[in-house]
Design a protein around this motif. Structure first.
Motif, PDB file in Angstrom:
ATOM      1  N   LYS A  78       0.841  -1.196   0.000  1.00  0.00           N
ATOM      2  CA  LYS A  78       0.000   0.000   0.000  1.00  0.00           C
ATOM      3  C   LYS A  78       0.877   1.248   0.000  1.00  0.00           C
ATOM      4  CE  LYS A  78      -3.864  -2.150   2.319  1.00  0.00           C
ATOM      5  NZ  LYS A  78      -4.878  -2.032   3.358  1.00  0.00           N
ATOM      6  N   LEU A  79       0.537   2.164  -0.887  1.00  0.00           N
ATOM      7  CA  LEU A  79       1.164   3.486  -0.934  1.00  0.00           C
ATOM      8  C   LEU A  79       0.055   4.517  -0.843  1.00  0.00           C
ATOM      9  CD1 LEU A  79       3.809   3.335  -3.797  1.00  0.00           C
ATOM     10  CD2 LEU A  79       4.231   3.621  -1.380  1.00  0.00           C
ATOM     11  N   ASN A  80       0.265   5.515   0.003  1.00  0.00           N
ATOM     12  CA  ASN A  80      -0.723   6.568   0.169  1.00  0.00           C
ATOM     13  C   ASN A  80       0.004   7.899   0.135  1.00  0.00           C
ATOM     14  OD1 ASN A  80      -2.363   8.537   1.996  1.00  0.00           O
ATOM     15  ND2 ASN A  80      -3.801   6.958   1.337  1.00  0.00           N
ATOM     16  N   LEU A  81      -0.479   8.808  -0.710  1.00  0.00           N
ATOM     17  CA  LEU A  81       0.094  10.145  -0.809  1.00  0.00           C
ATOM     18  C   LEU A  81      -0.887  11.132  -0.197  1.00  0.00           C
ATOM     19  CD1 LEU A  81       2.349  12.017  -1.897  1.00  0.00           C
ATOM     20  CD2 LEU A  81       1.011  12.181  -4.020  1.00  0.00           C
ATOM     21  N   ALA A  82      -0.410  11.904   0.776  1.00  0.00           N
ATOM     22  CA  ALA A  82      -1.258  12.892   1.453  1.00  0.00           C
ATOM     23  C   ALA A  82      -0.672  14.282   1.287  1.00  0.00           C
ATOM     24  CB  ALA A  82      -1.375  12.554   2.938  1.00  0.00           C
ATOM     25  N   HIS A  97      -5.837  12.998   0.590  1.00  0.00           N
ATOM     26  CA  HIS A  97      -4.915  11.889   0.348  1.00  0.00           C
ATOM     27  C   HIS A  97      -5.496  10.934  -0.688  1.00  0.00           C
ATOM     28  CE1 HIS A  97      -7.128   8.787   2.667  1.00  0.00           C
ATOM     29  NE2 HIS A  97      -7.553   9.840   3.355  1.00  0.00           N
ATOM     30  N   THR A  98      -4.611  10.118  -1.255  1.00  0.00           N
ATOM     31  CA  THR A  98      -5.029   9.144  -2.256  1.00  0.00           C
ATOM     32  C   THR A  98      -4.130   7.922  -2.191  1.00  0.00           C
ATOM     33  OG1 THR A  98      -5.572   8.830  -4.599  1.00  0.00           O
ATOM     34  CG2 THR A  98      -3.571  10.061  -4.111  1.00  0.00           C
ATOM     35  N   ASP A  99      -4.686   6.774  -2.505  1.00  0.00           N
ATOM     36  CA  ASP A  99      -3.889   5.557  -2.622  1.00  0.00           C
ATOM     37  C   ASP A  99      -3.293   5.506  -4.022  1.00  0.00           C
ATOM     38  OD1 ASP A  99      -4.362   4.544  -0.041  1.00  0.00           O
ATOM     39  OD2 ASP A  99      -6.291   3.728  -0.665  1.00  0.00           O
ATOM     40  N   LEU A 100      -2.026   5.177  -4.096  1.00  0.00           N
ATOM     41  CA  LEU A 100      -1.343   5.001  -5.372  1.00  0.00           C
ATOM     42  C   LEU A 100      -1.263   3.500  -5.622  1.00  0.00           C
ATOM     43  CD1 LEU A 100       1.594   7.534  -4.872  1.00  0.00           C
ATOM     44  CD2 LEU A 100      -0.696   7.969  -5.747  1.00  0.00           C
TER      45      LEU A 100
END
Length: 160
Positions: free
Chosen positions: A81-85, A123-126
Motif C-alpha cells: 500500500k502506498l498513500n500520498l497525502a 490523500h489518495t492511494d497510489l
C-alpha cells in the motif's frame, strides 16, 4: 527589416516569466525503503516531501508518502500500500503523479495518475499493488530490489 528587440520582448514582462531556481525545492524525490522496513508488516513508513507550489507567490507544499505491507486477513496474501497525502492544505492542489520502482540503471515499474487534493480529500492511494506482486519483493535475488532495498521515485507535476 527586423523589429527592434524591445518590441519582441515587451510581452515577457509579467511575473509569470520570472526565472525559477531549479536548485530550489524539487518535484521529484527518491525514497529508499530498507530491507528491515520491508519485513515490518502493518507498519506505516512515512516519508516527508516538500515541493514548490505552482503559484507565482512562492509557497512550499508539504506531502507525506506512506508505505505499508499489510495483511488484511491472517494467513492471506500481503498487500503493498502506498498513500500520498497533502499536508497543511489551505487551497486545492491538482497534480499529476508518477511513482516508479527503479533499479540501479533503469525504471522497472511505474504507476501514474492525476489527483485534485482538497481539504476534505487530502490523500489518495497510489495503486502500485497492480504492478508489483509482493512475493516478487521477497523472492531471492529480487530484480526489484537494489542491495536489498526498494527504491521508489515520486514525481509530482502541478496541473494549472
Amino acid at each position: 527589416m527586423n523589429p527592434p528587440l524591445k518590441a519582441i520582448f515587451s510581452d515577457f514582462t509579467p511575473s509569470q516569466f520570472l526565472l525559477r531556481s531549479y536548485t530550489d525545492l524539487s518535484w521529484d524525490n527518491r525514497i529508499v525503503i530498507t530491507n528491515e522496513q520491508l519485513y515490518e508488516r502493518g507498519v506505516d513508513h512515512s516519508f516527508k516531501i516538500s515541493t514548490r507550489a505552482s503559484t507565482v507567490d512562492p509557497q512550499t507544499w508539504n506531502w507525506t508518502l506512506k508505505f505499508t505491507i499489510a495483511s488484511t486477513v491472517p494467513n492471506s496474501h500481503d498487500q503493498l500500500k502506498l498513500n500520498l497525502a497533502s499536508d497543511d492544505i489551505d487551497h486545492s492542489r491538482s497534480v499529476e503523479y508518477l511513482i516508479s520502482v527503479v533499479g540501479e540503471r533503469k525504471i522497472l515499474r511505474q504507476v501514474w495518475g492525476m489527483k485534485n487534493f482538497t481539504k476534505t480529500r487530502y490523500h489518495t492511494d497510489l495503486d502500485l499493488q497492480s504492478k508489483i506482486n509482493v512475493n516478487e519483493l521477497f523472492s531471492e535475488n529480487s530484480p526489484l530490489l537494489v542491495h536489498g532495498c526498494l527504491h521508489l521515485q515520486l514525481n509530482l507535476r502541478p496541473i494549472l
